[in-house]
Design a protein around this motif. Structure first.
Motif, PDB file in Angstrom:
ATOM      1  N   LEU A 253     -39.778 -72.606  -0.639  1.00 21.83           N
ATOM      2  CA  LEU A 253     -40.428 -73.100  -1.853  1.00 21.83           C
ATOM      3  C   LEU A 253     -39.614 -72.777  -3.098  1.00 21.83           C
ATOM      4  O   LEU A 253     -39.578 -73.565  -4.047  1.00 21.83           O
ATOM      5  CB  LEU A 253     -41.833 -72.505  -1.973  1.00 21.83           C
ATOM      6  CG  LEU A 253     -42.839 -72.971  -0.916  1.00 21.83           C
ATOM      7  CD1 LEU A 253     -44.091 -72.108  -0.958  1.00 21.83           C
ATOM      8  CD2 LEU A 253     -43.203 -74.438  -1.131  1.00 21.83           C
ATOM      9  N   MET A 254     -38.955 -71.636  -3.106  1.00 18.19           N
ATOM     10  CA  MET A 254     -38.170 -71.261  -4.283  1.00 18.19           C
ATOM     11  C   MET A 254     -37.000 -72.201  -4.517  1.00 18.19           C
ATOM     12  O   MET A 254     -36.457 -72.262  -5.621  1.00 18.19           O
ATOM     13  CB  MET A 254     -37.701 -69.809  -4.162  1.00 18.19           C
ATOM     14  CG  MET A 254     -38.816 -68.800  -4.400  1.00 18.19           C
ATOM     15  SD  MET A 254     -38.244 -67.079  -4.464  1.00 18.19           S
ATOM     16  CE  MET A 254     -37.748 -66.813  -2.756  1.00 18.19           C
ATOM     17  N   ALA A 283     -46.506 -73.254  -9.062  1.00 23.22           N
ATOM     18  CA  ALA A 283     -45.704 -74.348  -9.623  1.00 23.22           C
ATOM     19  C   ALA A 283     -44.686 -74.841  -8.605  1.00 23.22           C
ATOM     20  O   ALA A 283     -44.484 -76.049  -8.437  1.00 23.22           O
ATOM     21  CB  ALA A 283     -45.007 -73.883 -10.892  1.00 23.22           C
ATOM     22  N   HIS A 284     -44.035 -73.922  -7.889  1.00 25.49           N
ATOM     23  CA  HIS A 284     -43.081 -74.315  -6.855  1.00 25.49           C
ATOM     24  C   HIS A 284     -43.786 -75.062  -5.727  1.00 25.49           C
ATOM     25  O   HIS A 284     -43.229 -75.996  -5.141  1.00 25.49           O
ATOM     26  CB  HIS A 284     -42.375 -73.079  -6.295  1.00 25.49           C
ATOM     27  CG  HIS A 284     -41.479 -72.410  -7.286  1.00 25.49           C
ATOM     28  ND1 HIS A 284     -41.086 -71.098  -7.177  1.00 25.49           N
ATOM     29  CD2 HIS A 284     -40.903 -72.876  -8.428  1.00 25.49           C
ATOM     30  CE1 HIS A 284     -40.299 -70.781  -8.189  1.00 25.49           C
ATOM     31  NE2 HIS A 284     -40.182 -71.843  -8.970  1.00 25.49           N
ATOM     32  N   VAL A 285     -45.009 -74.655  -5.428  1.00 28.44           N
ATOM     33  CA  VAL A 285     -45.780 -75.336  -4.381  1.00 28.44           C
ATOM     34  C   VAL A 285     -46.059 -76.782  -4.775  1.00 28.44           C
ATOM     35  O   VAL A 285     -45.881 -77.704  -3.974  1.00 28.44           O
ATOM     36  CB  VAL A 285     -47.095 -74.582  -4.110  1.00 28.44           C
ATOM     37  CG1 VAL A 285     -47.970 -75.360  -3.133  1.00 28.44           C
ATOM     38  CG2 VAL A 285     -46.804 -73.188  -3.554  1.00 28.44           C
ATOM     39  N   LEU A 286     -46.498 -76.998  -6.011  1.00 28.12           N
ATOM     40  CA  LEU A 286     -46.776 -78.366  -6.454  1.00 28.12           C
ATOM     41  C   LEU A 286     -45.514 -79.224  -6.438  1.00 28.12           C
ATOM     42  O   LEU A 286     -45.549 -80.387  -6.003  1.00 28.12           O
ATOM     43  CB  LEU A 286     -47.397 -78.364  -7.850  1.00 28.12           C
ATOM     44  CG  LEU A 286     -48.931 -78.429  -7.882  1.00 28.12           C
ATOM     45  CD1 LEU A 286     -49.549 -77.195  -7.242  1.00 28.12           C
ATOM     46  CD2 LEU A 286     -49.442 -78.594  -9.310  1.00 28.12           C
ATOM     47  N   LEU A 287     -44.409 -78.665  -6.878  1.00 28.67           N
ATOM     48  CA  LEU A 287     -43.154 -79.417  -6.865  1.00 28.67           C
ATOM     49  C   LEU A 287     -42.742 -79.756  -5.437  1.00 28.67           C
ATOM     50  O   LEU A 287     -42.300 -80.876  -5.154  1.00 28.67           O
ATOM     51  CB  LEU A 287     -42.066 -78.608  -7.564  1.00 28.67           C
ATOM     52  CG  LEU A 287     -42.220 -78.441  -9.076  1.00 28.67           C
ATOM     53  CD1 LEU A 287     -41.254 -77.377  -9.600  1.00 28.67           C
ATOM     54  CD2 LEU A 287     -41.982 -79.775  -9.799  1.00 28.67           C
ATOM     55  N   ALA A 288     -42.897 -78.807  -4.538  1.00 25.42           N
ATOM     56  CA  ALA A 288     -42.540 -79.048  -3.139  1.00 25.42           C
ATOM     57  C   ALA A 288     -43.428 -80.109  -2.490  1.00 25.42           C
ATOM     58  O   ALA A 288     -42.991 -80.836  -1.587  1.00 25.42           O
ATOM     59  CB  ALA A 288     -42.632 -77.743  -2.352  1.00 25.42           C
ATOM     60  N   ALA A 289     -44.667 -80.214  -2.969  1.00 27.68           N
ATOM     61  CA  ALA A 289     -45.597 -81.209  -2.427  1.00 27.68           C
ATOM     62  C   ALA A 289     -45.382 -82.590  -3.036  1.00 27.68           C
ATOM     63  O   ALA A 289     -46.054 -83.555  -2.639  1.00 27.68           O
ATOM     64  CB  ALA A 289     -47.034 -80.756  -2.658  1.00 27.68           C
ATOM     65  N   ARG A 335     -49.361 -81.632   3.292  1.00 28.21           N
ATOM     66  CA  ARG A 335     -47.897 -81.687   3.321  1.00 28.21           C
ATOM     67  C   ARG A 335     -47.236 -80.345   3.601  1.00 28.21           C
ATOM     68  O   ARG A 335     -46.141 -80.300   4.165  1.00 28.21           O
ATOM     69  CB  ARG A 335     -47.376 -82.254   1.991  1.00 28.21           C
ATOM     70  CG  ARG A 335     -47.785 -83.696   1.752  1.00 28.21           C
ATOM     71  CD  ARG A 335     -47.200 -84.247   0.451  1.00 28.21           C
ATOM     72  NE  ARG A 335     -47.610 -85.630   0.249  1.00 28.21           N
ATOM     73  CZ  ARG A 335     -47.303 -86.357  -0.830  1.00 28.21           C
ATOM     74  NH1 ARG A 335     -46.574 -85.815  -1.801  1.00 28.21           N
ATOM     75  NH2 ARG A 335     -47.723 -87.605  -0.947  1.00 28.21           N
ATOM     76  N   LEU A 336     -47.893 -79.256   3.191  1.00 27.31           N
ATOM     77  CA  LEU A 336     -47.252 -77.949   3.285  1.00 27.31           C
ATOM     78  C   LEU A 336     -48.045 -76.933   4.099  1.00 27.31           C
ATOM     79  O   LEU A 336     -47.554 -75.822   4.330  1.00 27.31           O
ATOM     80  CB  LEU A 336     -47.019 -77.382   1.880  1.00 27.31           C
ATOM     81  CG  LEU A 336     -46.172 -78.218   0.919  1.00 27.31           C
ATOM     82  CD1 LEU A 336     -46.151 -77.570  -0.463  1.00 27.31           C
ATOM     83  CD2 LEU A 336     -44.762 -78.403   1.447  1.00 27.31           C
ATOM     84  N   SER A 337     -49.256 -77.285   4.504  1.00 30.42           N
ATOM     85  CA  SER A 337     -50.135 -76.348   5.220  1.00 30.42           C
ATOM     86  C   SER A 337     -50.384 -75.081   4.409  1.00 30.42           C
ATOM     87  O   SER A 337     -50.437 -73.977   4.947  1.00 30.42           O
ATOM     88  CB  SER A 337     -49.548 -75.997   6.596  1.00 30.42           C
ATOM     89  OG  SER A 337     -49.435 -77.147   7.399  1.00 30.42           O
ATOM     90  N   ILE A 338     -50.492 -75.249   3.105  1.00 30.08           N
ATOM     91  CA  ILE A 338     -50.800 -74.147   2.192  1.00 30.08           C
ATOM     92  C   ILE A 338     -52.143 -74.430   1.532  1.00 30.08           C
ATOM     93  O   ILE A 338     -52.414 -75.555   1.118  1.00 30.08           O
ATOM     94  CB  ILE A 338     -49.699 -73.998   1.119  1.00 30.08           C
ATOM     95  CG1 ILE A 338     -48.388 -73.546   1.761  1.00 30.08           C
ATOM     96  CG2 ILE A 338     -50.123 -73.014   0.028  1.00 30.08           C
ATOM     97  CD1 ILE A 338     -47.219 -73.520   0.799  1.00 30.08           C
ATOM     98  N   GLU A 339     -52.967 -73.408   1.434  1.00 28.97           N
ATOM     99  CA  GLU A 339     -54.280 -73.555   0.827  1.00 28.97           C
ATOM    100  C   GLU A 339     -54.226 -73.053  -0.613  1.00 28.97           C
ATOM    101  O   GLU A 339     -54.104 -71.848  -0.855  1.00 28.97           O
ATOM    102  CB  GLU A 339     -55.329 -72.773   1.616  1.00 28.97           C
ATOM    103  CG  GLU A 339     -56.759 -73.159   1.285  1.00 28.97           C
ATOM    104  CD  GLU A 339     -57.112 -74.576   1.740  1.00 28.97           C
ATOM    105  OE1 GLU A 339     -57.987 -75.183   1.089  1.00 28.97           O
ATOM    106  OE2 GLU A 339     -56.531 -75.069   2.732  1.00 28.97           O
TER     107      GLU A 339
END
Length: 351
Positions: A253-254, A283-289, A335-339
């Motif tokens: 993610l970074m 923020a990195h999570v949203l960008l990655a998604a 998309r990322l399996s992150i909650e």
């Protein structure tokens, strides 16, 4: 104190959306709060404070809504004691003006003291949990006030037991913080350090630290004051908490960081903000998604300068803002399996 009926609440929140309170009490002292609470029985109660971190349903809030606007702040030896309804930044400014260290890096976080404790707010390496010693609460079950030590509150990352059903009948009336005459926290967050150098602020002084944090928050679009609503953007600050992921996922993610900072420095910043190098920036999570700064859905958008801020650009309804938040949560999950967990509290019923 006389209650008001069917009072619109949208203008009392930073997102400027939502319906009306069926019954509204505005309390200007802790004693007034106690008297109102003494008179309530089984009515549904909503604690609103300053509306800086909430989204209120367009259907409004049934039952009783209480605005806590009590402002007492004073020192008792080395304890700073303040009302739960005091504006948080007034508390920080009071501590700085009187030469006390321990709260300065949390300058200008919008909201009241009660909300600060409930959410265990934190910024740039300091958290409420770092200095909180006790809270005085009104227990609606016992119809009495009592004191709880900080150790009894289950304080963690953006968390306290006030967010659980176990504590749902407790209302924070006062809080006490143990402060110091000497620095207790080193400023290590790189963005703030860079800005301090740029503006020539001496971060070995309280005033220099406050100036640094105010400028850092200003550039991030994170300044909001309930006393000047027309000057503010319509956001609730960072909408989502930083999630905890595996070390491998954190590295992945970074890679979406847009600042050009090294992974080592980003891990250090994650540690400062989230207490763990594996609690990555949302923020990195949203960008990655696949989300982008400035992305919009009608009158709702992700802020152009800060992707974590969901902004009401005009006359968005609370339901529209809620729908965007749910869309982001679901997309990240798929998309990322992150909650993703919202920092913003949803009050009332949403579709």
């Amino acid at each position: 104190m006389q209650p008001q009926r069917h009072v619109p609440l949208a203008k009392m929140t930073s997102l400027a959306a939502g319906g009306a309170a069926e019954t509204l009490y505005t309390c200007t002292t802790a004693e007034e709060c106690t008297r109102v609470l003494d008179g309530l029985h089984d009515e549904q109660l909503w604690m609103l404070g300053y509306g800086a971190n909430v989204l209120i349903s367009d259907r409004g809030l049934p039952g009783v809504t209480m605005l806590m606007r009590s402002h007492d702040i004073h020192m008792e030896d080395d304890l700073l004691v303040c009302d739960g309804g005091a504006w948080w930044d007034d508390v920080v400014r009071y501590s700085i003006d009187n030469g006390w260290w321990g709260l300065e890096l949390m300058s200008a976080i919008p909201g009241g003291v009660g909300a600060a404790v409930v959410g265990n707010i934190a910024a740039y390496g300091q958290a409420v949990a770092s200095t909180l010693r006790w809270v005085e609460v009104y227990d609606r079950t016992l119809h009495a006030t009592r004191r709880l030590n900080a150790e009894e509150l289950g304080l963690g990352y953006r968390y306290s037991l006030f967010q659980t059903p176990e504590f749902k009948d407790l209302v924070i009336l006062r809080a006490a913080f143990k402060l110091s005459r000497t620095p207790v926290t080193e400023l290590v967050y790189q963005t703030a350090i860079d800005i301090a150098l740029e503006i020539s602020a001496d971060t070995d002084t309280l005033d220099g630290r406050r100036a640094t944090i105010l400028e850092t928050r200003r550039r991030a679009g994170s300044l909001w004051d309930y006393r000047r609503p027309d000057e503010n953007m319509r956001t609730a600050g960072s909408f989502f908490r930083n999630p905890f992921v595996s070390a491998e996922k954190a590295e992945e993610l970074m890679a979406y960081d847009e600042t050009g900072r090294s992974s080592e420095l980003l891990r250090k910043m994650n540690l400062v903000h989230g207490g763990d190098q594996k609690r990555v920036s949302a923020a990195h999570v949203l960008l990655a998604a696949g989300f982008q700064r400035g992305q919009s859905w009608g009158p709702v958008r992700l802020h152009p300068d800060h992707i974590l801020k969901i902004e009401n650009t005009g006359d968005a309804s609370a339901q529209q803002i809620y729908d965007v938040a749910e869309h982001i949560i679901q997309t990240v999950r798929d998309r990322l399996s992150i909650e993703l967990v919202p920092e913003v509290r949803f009050l009332g019923d949403f579709s």
